[in-house]
Design a protein around this motif. Sequence first.
Motif, PDB file in Angstrom:
ATOM      1  N   THR A  90       6.817  -5.439   9.137  1.00 13.86           N
ATOM      2  CA  THR A  90       5.691  -4.522   9.317  1.00 13.86           C
ATOM      3  C   THR A  90       6.121  -3.074   9.158  1.00 13.86           C
ATOM      4  O   THR A  90       5.352  -2.228   8.696  1.00 13.86           O
ATOM      5  N   GLN A  91       7.355  -2.779   9.546  1.00 17.68           N
ATOM      6  CA  GLN A  91       7.849  -1.407   9.389  1.00 17.68           C
ATOM      7  C   GLN A  91       7.785  -0.964   7.933  1.00 17.68           C
ATOM      8  O   GLN A  91       7.533   0.212   7.655  1.00 17.68           O
ATOM      9  N   GLU A  92       8.034  -1.894   7.025  1.00 16.24           N
ATOM     10  CA  GLU A  92       7.987  -1.536   5.611  1.00 16.24           C
ATOM     11  C   GLU A  92       6.584  -1.128   5.198  1.00 16.24           C
ATOM     12  O   GLU A  92       6.395  -0.208   4.399  1.00 16.24           O
ATOM     13  N   LEU A  93       5.584  -1.821   5.738  1.00 17.04           N
ATOM     14  CA  LEU A  93       4.194  -1.429   5.469  1.00 17.04           C
ATOM     15  C   LEU A  93       3.919  -0.026   6.010  1.00 17.04           C
ATOM     16  O   LEU A  93       3.251   0.783   5.370  1.00 17.04           O
ATOM     17  N   PHE A 153       6.115   2.388   6.510  1.00 19.04           N
ATOM     18  CA  PHE A 153       6.837   3.405   5.745  1.00 19.04           C
ATOM     19  C   PHE A 153       6.140   3.742   4.434  1.00 19.04           C
ATOM     20  O   PHE A 153       6.284   4.851   3.908  1.00 19.04           O
ATOM     21  N   VAL A 154       5.403   2.771   3.901  1.00 21.91           N
ATOM     22  CA  VAL A 154       4.678   3.004   2.648  1.00 21.91           C
ATOM     23  C   VAL A 154       3.279   3.551   2.928  1.00 21.91           C
ATOM     24  O   VAL A 154       2.841   4.532   2.329  1.00 21.91           O
ATOM     25  N   ALA A 155       2.568   2.907   3.858  1.00 21.02           N
ATOM     26  CA  ALA A 155       1.172   3.264   4.107  1.00 21.02           C
ATOM     27  C   ALA A 155       1.034   4.603   4.829  1.00 21.02           C
ATOM     28  O   ALA A 155       0.116   5.380   4.537  1.00 21.02           O
ATOM     29  N   GLY A 156       1.955   4.895   5.763  1.00 17.83           N
ATOM     30  CA  GLY A 156       1.857   6.137   6.525  1.00 17.83           C
ATOM     31  C   GLY A 156       1.879   7.384   5.649  1.00 17.83           C
ATOM     32  O   GLY A 156       0.939   8.191   5.673  1.00 17.83           O
ATOM     33  N   PRO A 157       2.933   7.568   4.864  1.00 18.01           N
ATOM     34  CA  PRO A 157       2.969   8.743   3.972  1.00 18.01           C
ATOM     35  C   PRO A 157       1.796   8.770   2.989  1.00 18.01           C
ATOM     36  O   PRO A 157       1.312   9.851   2.631  1.00 18.01           O
ATOM     37  N   LEU A 158       1.337   7.584   2.566  1.00 14.40           N
ATOM     38  CA  LEU A 158       0.216   7.538   1.625  1.00 14.40           C
ATOM     39  C   LEU A 158      -1.057   8.076   2.265  1.00 14.40           C
ATOM     40  O   LEU A 158      -1.805   8.853   1.652  1.00 14.40           O
ATOM     41  N   VAL A 159      -1.316   7.683   3.510  1.00 11.47           N
ATOM     42  CA  VAL A 159      -2.510   8.162   4.214  1.00 11.47           C
ATOM     43  C   VAL A 159      -2.448   9.673   4.399  1.00 11.47           C
ATOM     44  O   VAL A 159      -3.446  10.390   4.190  1.00 11.47           O
ATOM     45  N   VAL A 160      -1.273  10.165   4.801  1.00 12.09           N
ATOM     46  CA  VAL A 160      -1.110  11.614   4.995  1.00 12.09           C
ATOM     47  C   VAL A 160      -1.261  12.355   3.671  1.00 12.09           C
ATOM     48  O   VAL A 160      -1.871  13.430   3.604  1.00 12.09           O
ATOM     49  N   LEU A 161      -0.730  11.771   2.591  1.00 13.49           N
ATOM     50  CA  LEU A 161      -0.849  12.398   1.274  1.00 13.49           C
ATOM     51  C   LEU A 161      -2.311  12.489   0.845  1.00 13.49           C
ATOM     52  O   LEU A 161      -2.747  13.519   0.301  1.00 13.49           O
ATOM     53  N   LEU A 210      14.875  -7.308  -0.220  1.00 13.84           N
ATOM     54  CA  LEU A 210      14.660  -8.595   0.431  1.00 13.84           C
ATOM     55  C   LEU A 210      15.454  -8.790   1.724  1.00 13.84           C
ATOM     56  O   LEU A 210      14.955  -9.374   2.687  1.00 13.84           O
ATOM     57  N   ALA A 211      16.692  -8.317   1.768  1.00 16.43           N
ATOM     58  CA  ALA A 211      17.583  -8.655   2.887  1.00 16.43           C
ATOM     59  C   ALA A 211      17.423  -7.762   4.109  1.00 16.43           C
ATOM     60  O   ALA A 211      17.870  -8.137   5.201  1.00 16.43           O
ATOM     61  N   LEU A 212      16.782  -6.602   3.967  1.00 16.91           N
ATOM     62  CA  LEU A 212      16.761  -5.661   5.095  1.00 16.91           C
ATOM     63  C   LEU A 212      16.064  -6.205   6.339  1.00 16.91           C
ATOM     64  O   LEU A 212      16.655  -6.186   7.430  1.00 16.91           O
ATOM     65  N   PRO A 213      14.814  -6.696   6.276  1.00  9.71           N
ATOM     66  CA  PRO A 213      14.191  -7.205   7.497  1.00  9.71           C
ATOM     67  C   PRO A 213      14.955  -8.350   8.158  1.00  9.71           C
ATOM     68  O   PRO A 213      15.085  -8.364   9.388  1.00  9.71           O
ATOM     69  N   PRO A 214      15.496  -9.316   7.389  1.00 12.95           N
ATOM     70  CA  PRO A 214      16.328 -10.330   8.043  1.00 12.95           C
ATOM     71  C   PRO A 214      17.545  -9.736   8.759  1.00 12.95           C
ATOM     72  O   PRO A 214      17.909 -10.194   9.846  1.00 12.95           O
ATOM     73  N   LEU A 267       8.086  -3.452  -0.823  1.00  8.56           N
ATOM     74  CA  LEU A 267       7.411  -4.725  -1.083  1.00  8.56           C
ATOM     75  C   LEU A 267       8.399  -5.884  -0.976  1.00  8.56           C
ATOM     76  O   LEU A 267       8.097  -6.928  -0.391  1.00  8.56           O
ATOM     77  N   GLY A 268       9.588  -5.692  -1.535  1.00  9.39           N
ATOM     78  CA  GLY A 268      10.614  -6.717  -1.415  1.00  9.39           C
ATOM     79  C   GLY A 268      11.002  -6.958   0.033  1.00  9.39           C
ATOM     80  O   GLY A 268      11.203  -8.105   0.454  1.00  9.39           O
ATOM     81  N   ALA A 269      11.101  -5.879   0.812  1.00 13.97           N
ATOM     82  CA  ALA A 269      11.439  -6.016   2.225  1.00 13.97           C
ATOM     83  C   ALA A 269      10.351  -6.769   2.981  1.00 13.97           C
ATOM     84  O   ALA A 269      10.639  -7.602   3.846  1.00 13.97           O
ATOM     85  N   LEU A 270       9.099  -6.486   2.656  1.00 14.43           N
ATOM     86  CA  LEU A 270       7.995  -7.198   3.294  1.00 14.43           C
ATOM     87  C   LEU A 270       8.089  -8.692   2.988  1.00 14.43           C
ATOM     88  O   LEU A 270       7.942  -9.534   3.883  1.00 14.43           O
ATOM     89  N   ALA A 271       8.357  -9.020   1.724  1.00 13.90           N
ATOM     90  CA  ALA A 271       8.486 -10.418   1.337  1.00 13.90           C
ATOM     91  C   ALA A 271       9.671 -11.077   2.048  1.00 13.90           C
ATOM     92  O   ALA A 271       9.587 -12.218   2.517  1.00 13.90           O
TER      93      ALA A 271
END
Length: 302
Positions: free
Chosen positions: A53-56, A58-66, A216-220, A162-166
């Motif tokens: 969820t953190q990956e979401l 990190f992507v969604a937060g800056p996008l909303v502010v932008l 891919l490997a970061l969240p694990p 996206l890879g991290a989320l997956a």
Amino acid sequence: MIDPVAAPITTTVLTTVAGAATPQLEPCLRVLWSPMLRDDHAVRVAYSLDAATQELIFVAGPLVVLIATTVADPAAGLVTAGILGLTGSLWFATAAPARRWRGTATVTHWVGPLRSAPLARLLIALLFVGATIGAFTVAITAYAEQLGTPSVASWLIAANALGALAGGLAYTTASAAANHHRRLQLLLCALALGYAPLMIQTSTPGTMLLAILSGLALPPVLACSFTLIAQLAPEGTITEAHAWMITAFGAGNATGSALAGLAADTASSRLALATSVIMALLALLATAPPLVRAIPRRASQQ
């Protein structure tokens, strides 16, 4: 709104105050998973979803502010960030699990959870993991600028997320580890191997695919680390131990960014990307000796 160029000192002070005032929700949240779920498998799944969820965010937060900044002005972006942070903090603080939780009495120590040597070594490894991510962000930006298309950097960073989320979602299906230390080592190997192909620097579509694979490997890695922290932290210090993890990861992120920036400025984006691989290998090296000993946990805390 203060102009950061015209008043850099004032801006720095206010930014520091804002950072210091940010509620430490992450360590508080991770302490709640075990009493809420009371099942090892469910807690492991929660840790993995937490990291994914953190990956979401990190992507969604800056996008909303932008978007807020684009629609209105930079001040609107700051206000939006403040509203999001305040809303999330109040939502968490008023949730039933957070209100029910109570800490346990423990013997105080001047270094807190850092008196556990294996935990301190895990935090060093996580510092290098943070450096891996920080180096990637700067290096991939330098790569995009080298191509003459700076805007591609945001898409490559989003591909990594996206890879991290997956990877995080996939890790929820993993079986329980007989040895979490050994699993963390394997995951750190995967982290290093995931970033290594980026040094090839193929075409943009090819790099986009490699950016997905690198995440891919970061969240694990983080989910496995959450479990190890619960095992290694002295009794009554788990919340503080998770806070130290965030500090280590953040410090590593900043260090990795600086090193990759230096490599990109003095050499090339290829060397900057190599910095990510080197940091991941250093994280693996930090975990070389066993973190969990085959002795009773309580005896190890005395």
